[in-house]
Design a protein around this motif. Structure first.
Motif, short mmCIF file in Angstrom:
data_model
loop_
_atom_site.label_atom_id
_atom_site.label_comp_id
_atom_site.label_asym_id
_atom_site.label_seq_id
_atom_site.Cartn_x
_atom_site.Cartn_y
_atom_site.Cartn_z
N VAL A 184 0.84 -1.20 0.00
CA VAL A 184 0.00 0.00 0.00
C VAL A 184 0.87 1.25 0.00
N TYR A 185 0.48 2.22 -0.83
CA TYR A 185 1.16 3.51 -0.90
C TYR A 185 0.13 4.62 -0.73
N PRO A 186 0.54 5.79 -0.22
CA PRO A 186 -0.39 6.92 -0.22
C PRO A 186 -0.67 7.37 -1.65
N PHE A 187 -1.82 7.97 -1.87
CA PHE A 187 -2.19 8.41 -3.22
C PHE A 187 -1.14 9.34 -3.81
N SER A 188 -0.46 10.11 -2.96
CA SER A 188 0.54 11.06 -3.45
C SER A 188 1.63 10.38 -4.27
N VAL A 189 1.93 9.11 -3.96
CA VAL A 189 2.95 8.38 -4.72
C VAL A 189 2.49 8.16 -6.16
N MET A 190 1.23 7.75 -6.34
CA MET A 190 0.70 7.58 -7.69
C MET A 190 0.65 8.93 -8.41
N LYS A 191 0.22 9.96 -7.71
CA LYS A 191 0.13 11.29 -8.28
C LYS A 191 1.49 11.74 -8.82
N GLU A 192 2.53 11.55 -8.03
CA GLU A 192 3.88 11.96 -8.45
C GLU A 192 4.35 11.16 -9.66
N LYS A 193 4.08 9.87 -9.66
CA LYS A 193 4.51 9.03 -10.77
C LYS A 193 3.80 9.42 -12.07
N VAL A 194 2.49 9.70 -11.98
CA VAL A 194 1.74 10.09 -13.18
C VAL A 194 2.24 11.44 -13.69
#
Length: 246
Positions: free
Chosen positions: A132-142
């Protein structure tokens, strides 16, 4: 007796009260609803943009369309309606909230017992190793054009913790059904009560209070119906409940 006082009286006399919330409670936080002419779905086909199939097979479309909804929810803040329900729980007069929303605002407002039947947008997880990762990790990757975003641990595909088209309902929905089974009063806030299977839940309670801008299929069965702003009405009702408890 006016309707605000009557609503407070019904809540005070209820053996167990739950709330069911939909997109209408969050519009005052600057979040569009989904199905109105100005809602999120007016600009996309949700079945094609917010589905597990598109996430896996057409990730560029998912991250250029469906992901924009999740990104728009990032860092939104609760409004008076959310805080009123948190206060009602604090007063011991609300056993929990069943929410169709994925915006996390009930938890931000301070509610402790929240059943997120369509998932949440606080976190994402790896589809391979379940990390599990915080949403901010996906946001940064995108934002860095890493599409699809991948797990740092195993290289699997990350996906949001929201219920997308093609997904099974989460455990929170089963828990919500169990909670409804012995609920006497359900306060419906900001839901059209048209989305299955959540729209069946009001059928299992004896009493309904509905607060929604538009009519719902359950209006005629409700003790009280308010076609007004959720924030204002909830605040007034909870203030009346608190006054009666003093």
């Amino acid at each position: 007796m006016n309707d605000i006082k009557k609503a407070a009286e019904i809540i005070l006399n209820s053996k167990k009260t739950m709330a069911l919330t939909g997109a209408g409670i969050s519009t005052e936080s600057g979040i569009p609803d989904f199905r109105s002419s100005s809602g999120y779905y007016s600009k996309m086909d949700p079945v094609k943009s917010l589905s597990k199939d598109v996430l896996l097979n057409d990730p560029k479309r998912f991250y250029s369309e469906g992901f924009l909804i999740l990104n728009d929810l990032y860092n939104k803040e609760p409004n008076k309606g959310h805080f009123a329900l948190a206060k009602l729980e604090e007063l011991g007069k609300l056993s929990g909230i069943i929410t169709q929303n994925i915006d996390n605002l009930h938890i931000k407002a301070g509610n402790k017992k929240v059943y997120e039947v369509h998932g949440e947008s606080r976190n994402v997880h790896c589809m391979s190793c379940n990390r599990v990762y915080p949403f901010s990790v996906m946001k940064e990757k995108v934002e860095k054009k890493e599409i699809p975003p991948l797990c740092d641990a195993c290289g699997g595909i990350l996906r949001p913790n929201v219920v997308m088209f093609g997904d099974m309902m989460p455990n929170d929905f089963l828990k919500a059904q169990q909670q409804i089974a012995n609920t006497e009063l359900l306060i419906v806030v900001g839901s059209s009560l048209q989305v299955s299977p959540v729209n069946y839940l009001p059928s299992y309670v004896d009493k309904l209070i509905i607060i929604n801008n538009d009519k719902t299929p359950f209006d005629r069965d409700a003790e009280l119906v308010f076609h007004e702003s959720a924030g204002e009405i909830l605040t007034e009702i909870v203030e009346e409940v608190e006054k009666e408890l003093k």
